[in-house]
Design a protein around this motif. Sequence first.
Motif, PDB file in Angstrom:
ATOM      1  N   THR A 225       0.844  -1.187   0.000  1.00 10.77           N
ATOM      2  CA  THR A 225       0.000   0.000   0.000  1.00 10.77           C
ATOM      3  C   THR A 225       0.881   1.239   0.000  1.00 10.77           C
ATOM      4  O   THR A 225       1.738   1.405   0.872  1.00 10.77           O
ATOM      5  CB  THR A 225      -0.909   0.013   1.234  1.00 10.77           C
ATOM      6  N   LEU A 226       0.671   2.099  -0.988  1.00 11.11           N
ATOM      7  CA  LEU A 226       1.477   3.305  -1.084  1.00 11.11           C
ATOM      8  C   LEU A 226       1.117   4.274   0.039  1.00 11.11           C
ATOM      9  O   LEU A 226      -0.044   4.398   0.436  1.00 11.11           O
ATOM     10  CB  LEU A 226       1.252   3.989  -2.434  1.00 11.11           C
ATOM     11  N   SER A 227       2.110   4.975   0.534  1.00 11.30           N
ATOM     12  CA  SER A 227       1.880   6.033   1.499  1.00 11.30           C
ATOM     13  C   SER A 227       1.034   7.126   0.845  1.00 11.30           C
ATOM     14  O   SER A 227       1.265   7.491  -0.312  1.00 11.30           O
ATOM     15  CB  SER A 227       3.220   6.614   1.948  1.00 11.30           C
ATOM     16  N   PRO A 228       0.030   7.676   1.578  1.00 13.72           N
ATOM     17  CA  PRO A 228      -0.760   8.775   1.005  1.00 13.72           C
ATOM     18  C   PRO A 228       0.115   9.955   0.575  1.00 13.72           C
ATOM     19  O   PRO A 228      -0.189  10.618  -0.415  1.00 13.72           O
ATOM     20  CB  PRO A 228      -1.691   9.159   2.164  1.00 13.72           C
ATOM     21  N   LEU A 229       1.182  10.213   1.320  1.00 17.10           N
ATOM     22  CA  LEU A 229       2.057  11.323   0.957  1.00 17.10           C
ATOM     23  C   LEU A 229       2.766  11.053  -0.368  1.00 17.10           C
ATOM     24  O   LEU A 229       2.936  11.958  -1.195  1.00 17.10           O
ATOM     25  CB  LEU A 229       3.077  11.563   2.071  1.00 17.10           C
ATOM     26  N   VAL A 230       3.158   9.804  -0.577  1.00 14.92           N
ATOM     27  CA  VAL A 230       3.791   9.436  -1.846  1.00 14.92           C
ATOM     28  C   VAL A 230       2.798   9.578  -2.992  1.00 14.92           C
ATOM     29  O   VAL A 230       3.133  10.087  -4.077  1.00 14.92           O
ATOM     30  CB  VAL A 230       4.348   8.001  -1.769  1.00 14.92           C
ATOM     31  N   SER A 231       1.569   9.144  -2.759  1.00 12.62           N
ATOM     32  CA  SER A 231       0.535   9.270  -3.792  1.00 12.62           C
ATOM     33  C   SER A 231       0.287  10.734  -4.139  1.00 12.62           C
ATOM     34  O   SER A 231       0.171  11.106  -5.316  1.00 12.62           O
ATOM     35  CB  SER A 231      -0.763   8.619  -3.315  1.00 12.62           C
ATOM     36  N   LEU A 232       0.202  11.582  -3.104  1.00 18.85           N
ATOM     37  CA  LEU A 232      -0.021  13.008  -3.331  1.00 18.85           C
ATOM     38  C   LEU A 232       1.148  13.632  -4.083  1.00 18.85           C
ATOM     39  O   LEU A 232       0.946  14.393  -5.043  1.00 18.85           O
ATOM     40  CB  LEU A 232      -0.229  13.713  -1.993  1.00 18.85           C
ATOM     41  N   ALA A 233       2.377  13.322  -3.661  1.00 15.15           N
ATOM     42  CA  ALA A 233       3.557  13.893  -4.325  1.00 15.15           C
ATOM     43  C   ALA A 233       3.610  13.467  -5.785  1.00 15.15           C
ATOM     44  O   ALA A 233       3.902  14.284  -6.672  1.00 15.15           O
ATOM     45  CB  ALA A 233       4.830  13.453  -3.595  1.00 15.15           C
ATOM     46  N   THR A 234       3.317  12.207  -6.051  1.00 13.83           N
ATOM     47  CA  THR A 234       3.341  11.710  -7.433  1.00 13.83           C
ATOM     48  C   THR A 234       2.284  12.405  -8.279  1.00 13.83           C
ATOM     49  O   THR A 234       2.537  12.795  -9.430  1.00 13.83           O
ATOM     50  CB  THR A 234       3.114  10.188  -7.449  1.00 13.83           C
ATOM     51  N   SER A 235       1.090  12.585  -7.706  1.00 14.39           N
ATOM     52  CA  SER A 235       0.014  13.255  -8.429  1.00 14.39           C
ATOM     53  C   SER A 235       0.350  14.717  -8.705  1.00 14.39           C
ATOM     54  O   SER A 235       0.146  15.216  -9.821  1.00 14.39           O
ATOM     55  CB  SER A 235      -1.285  13.158  -7.621  1.00 14.39           C
ATOM     56  N   MET A 236       0.886  15.414  -7.716  1.00 14.19           N
ATOM     57  CA  MET A 236       1.246  16.819  -7.904  1.00 14.19           C
ATOM     58  C   MET A 236       2.366  16.980  -8.920  1.00 14.19           C
ATOM     59  O   MET A 236       2.358  17.918  -9.723  1.00 14.19           O
ATOM     60  CB  MET A 236       1.674  17.433  -6.574  1.00 14.19           C
ATOM     61  N   HIS A 237       3.328  16.053  -8.877  1.00 13.15           N
ATOM     62  CA  HIS A 237       4.453  16.135  -9.810  1.00 13.15           C
ATOM     63  C   HIS A 237       3.988  15.909 -11.244  1.00 13.15           C
ATOM     64  O   HIS A 237       4.475  16.553 -12.178  1.00 13.15           O
ATOM     65  CB  HIS A 237       5.511  15.110  -9.420  1.00 13.15           C
ATOM     66  N   ALA A 238       3.034  14.984 -11.415  1.00 17.96           N
ATOM     67  CA  ALA A 238       2.543  14.671 -12.755  1.00 17.96           C
ATOM     68  C   ALA A 238       1.613  15.749 -13.288  1.00 17.96           C
ATOM     69  O   ALA A 238       1.527  15.963 -14.508  1.00 17.96           O
ATOM     70  CB  ALA A 238       1.822  13.322 -12.743  1.00 17.96           C
ATOM     71  N   GLN A 239       0.908  16.463 -12.377  1.00 14.89           N
ATOM     72  CA  GLN A 239      -0.069  17.472 -12.796  1.00 14.89           C
ATOM     73  C   GLN A 239       0.160  18.757 -11.997  1.00 14.89           C
ATOM     74  O   GLN A 239      -0.638  19.094 -11.121  1.00 14.89           O
ATOM     75  CB  GLN A 239      -1.488  16.955 -12.571  1.00 14.89           C
ATOM     76  N   PRO A 240       1.227  19.466 -12.265  1.00 11.83           N
ATOM     77  CA  PRO A 240       1.525  20.671 -11.484  1.00 11.83           C
ATOM     78  C   PRO A 240       0.426  21.716 -11.623  1.00 11.83           C
ATOM     79  O   PRO A 240      -0.086  21.953 -12.718  1.00 11.83           O
ATOM     80  CB  PRO A 240       2.851  21.162 -12.074  1.00 11.83           C
ATOM     81  N   GLY A 241       0.051  22.303 -10.505  1.00 10.12           N
ATOM     82  CA  GLY A 241      -0.909  23.389 -10.519  1.00 10.12           C
ATOM     83  C   GLY A 241      -2.356  22.993 -10.333  1.00 10.12           C
ATOM     84  O   GLY A 241      -3.224  23.872 -10.280  1.00 10.12           O
ATOM     85  N   VAL A 242      -2.665  21.705 -10.214  1.00  5.23           N
ATOM     86  CA  VAL A 242      -4.067  21.301 -10.105  1.00  5.23           C
ATOM     87  C   VAL A 242      -4.535  21.217  -8.653  1.00  5.23           C
ATOM     88  O   VAL A 242      -5.714  20.961  -8.400  1.00  5.23           O
ATOM     89  CB  VAL A 242      -4.335  19.951 -10.805  1.00  5.23           C
ATOM     90  N   TYR A 243      -3.631  21.421  -7.687  1.00  9.21           N
ATOM     91  CA  TYR A 243      -4.014  21.370  -6.284  1.00  9.21           C
ATOM     92  C   TYR A 243      -3.984  22.762  -5.667  1.00  9.21           C
ATOM     93  O   TYR A 243      -3.056  23.543  -5.884  1.00  9.21           O
ATOM     94  CB  TYR A 243      -3.088  20.452  -5.482  1.00  9.21           C
ATOM     95  N   ALA A 244      -5.044  23.063  -4.904  1.00  5.93           N
ATOM     96  CA  ALA A 244      -5.065  24.243  -4.040  1.00  5.93           C
ATOM     97  C   ALA A 244      -4.802  23.789  -2.613  1.00  5.93           C
ATOM     98  O   ALA A 244      -4.962  22.612  -2.287  1.00  5.93           O
ATOM     99  CB  ALA A 244      -6.414  24.949  -4.137  1.00  5.93           C
TER     100      ALA A 244
END
Length: 595
Positions: free
Chosen positions: A4-23
Motif C-alpha cells: 500500500t502506497l503512502s498517502p504522501l507518496v501518492s499526493l507527491a506523485t500526483s502533484m508532480h505529474a499534474q503541477p498546478g491542479v491542487y489548491a
Amino acid sequence: MSTTLSPLVSLATSMHAQPGVYAVLLGSGVSTAAGIPTGWGVVRELVRRIAAADGGDSSAVDTAWGDPEAWWAENAEGKLGYSTLLEQLAPTAAARQGLLADFFEPDEDEREEGLKQPTKAHESLAKLVKNGLVGVIITTNFDRLMERALEAQGVTPQVIARPEAVNGMAPLVHSPATIIKLHGDYKDLGSRNTPDELNSYPAEWNALLSQVFDEYGLIVSGWSADWDTALVSALERTPNRRYPLYWDARSSKGDNAQRLLAARSGTIVPASSADEFFSELAGDIDALDRLSAPPLSAALALARLKRYLADPVRRIDLHDLVMRQVDAVVEHIAASPINSDGPLQWQDLQDTYEGYFSSIEQLAPLLEAGVWHDPEGAHDQLWVDVLQRLVDAGTAVPSQGWNDALYPARLLPAFAALAICGMTAMRRDREGLLIRLATEVEGRPRPGEEHVFPAAHLLHYLRLTSDDWVNALPRWEGTRWTYPASHMFVTDLWRYFKETYPAFDDYRAAYHGFEYRLGLVQEQLTPNIFLRAISGEYVGERAWGFDGVPLVEATFRRQIDRSRSQPWSHFLGGTDQLNDVVERHREVISRYKRW
C-alpha cells in the motif's frame, strides 16, 4: 505480496505529474505553530485587557478570558467582534498597527527564537508555489506569514482579503500565486472571527470557493472544520468531480472533518504537524524532479556548480549535482565486463580502458572546477566522498568470476578522479586535499582480501595494470614504452586538462609532480603495505638535473618553500624531518632509472 502506497507518496506523485491542479487550505494550526494567535484568540486577549483596565478584579478578568462574549454583553455596548473592538480601541490605521503588532509581529527576543516568522510549512509551501506545483492558497489566518514566505522565494502573490476584491482579481490561472484570506487581514476592520461572522459568507466568497473546490484538488492542513460553518458548507455544496482531497491527520479528527472526508472520498495523510507534512511533501517532489530531470549538459552542470559553491545554503544541491555525475560513472563500471569468453584480446582490453576514461568526462570538469573554486576547502569532504564512491564501485564484490586484467581496470575512473582533484589541489596550493584523498579513502583491492588499503596504494600502477599489458595494446602499433603505465596515464588524462594546460609539455610537468607526490605518500605508508613508490616517466630520461636531483623534487621543494600552508611537513613528520624524507625518497626512485 501487495504494498500500500503512502498517502504522501501518492499526493507527491500526483502533484508532480499534474503541477498546478491542487489548491491548499491552511487553518490556524499552521500559524499557531509560529506563535501567532487566532483571530478569536486576539479578541479574547483584548477583552481580557479591557476588563483589567476597567478596574475588574481577577475574577472579572478570568471571566472575560473564559467567556468574552458574556463579559462583553454585560459590560459593553454592541456586538462583540474583531472590528467592534478595533473601532473602539484603535480607530485609526496607525493606532491599529501599534495595537496589533504585539500579536502578529515578532519582537527581538521572539525573532531570535524563530517565533512569529514563517515556519518550515510556510517555506516548503512557498517553494511548491515557486516551482508551479501550487497556485492557490486559501487561508483562515489573519497573519502575513505566507506572503512573507513567498516573497522570500521571489514570488509576489495576488492577495484577496475582502470579498469585494474578488470581482477585480486576475483569473486564478493567470496569476502565479493567489492567496485568498477568507477571514481577512489582521489590520483590516473587515476581518471575520465570531461564530455569527463565520456562519455565512458573502456571495463573492461563495462563488470563488465553489470555483476553487470544483476545479482544483485540495490539500488541507491545520484546519479542523469545527468552527467555520460557512467554509464547511462551501465544501459540502461542491461536487467531487475532478481531483482528490488530502487532509493532514492531526487536524482531521473532528466530526465535521470526517464527514467531509467521507463525502469527498478524501485521504488522511499521516503527519504530526504542518511542518512535517509540507517539508516531506516538498522533499518527495524534489526527489521526483531529480529522477525525471534530463541529463544536464556539461556547460550547464558546470555553471550550476559554480553558483552552488558560493552559496552555503546550496550544499545539498552541490552534493546532488556532483553525485548524479558520479552515479553515471558507477553505472558504467557496473555494466562493464570483468570476464571474457576465451583468452582476453588486447583490443578488448584497450576498449575497456578507453570506456572507463570516457565515462568520467562529464564528471571531470566538475571536479576540477569544484576544487579550484573552493580555495578554503569548505567542500573537501565532498571530493573525498566522490573518490570513495568510485573506489567502492571499483572494488565491489563480483557475482561471477573475473579476468585478472579486466577486474582491476574498474578502478581507472577512481584513479582519474584522484589525479584530477590532486593536480588541481597542487595548482591551487591546497596539497592537503591531495594527501587526504590518498590516505583517507580506502578499499580492498580484491574480493576476499583481508587488508583495507588507502587509495594511494589501492590505486598504485601495479594494482591497476601491468607494463606488459599496456605495451601490448594495439594503439601503440608495436611501440614499447620504458614506463608503460605512466605513459598511458599521462597520455589519456590530458583530455581532462586541455583547457587548463593547452601545451602538453606544461601538463606533463604537472602530472609528473602528481606522480612524485603520490609516490611520497606511498613510500610513507610502505612499512604497513608492501608496495614502494610508483615508478614512471617522472624519473626517466631527462628527468634529472646535473646535480643528481630529480626535476620534480626541485620543483616540489620550491613549491613547499613558498606555500601558505605546510601539509607536507605535517604529513612527513615535521619540518625537521622533511629534508631527510625527501632525500631518502630520492634514493628509492633513483633505482627506477631505465635508460
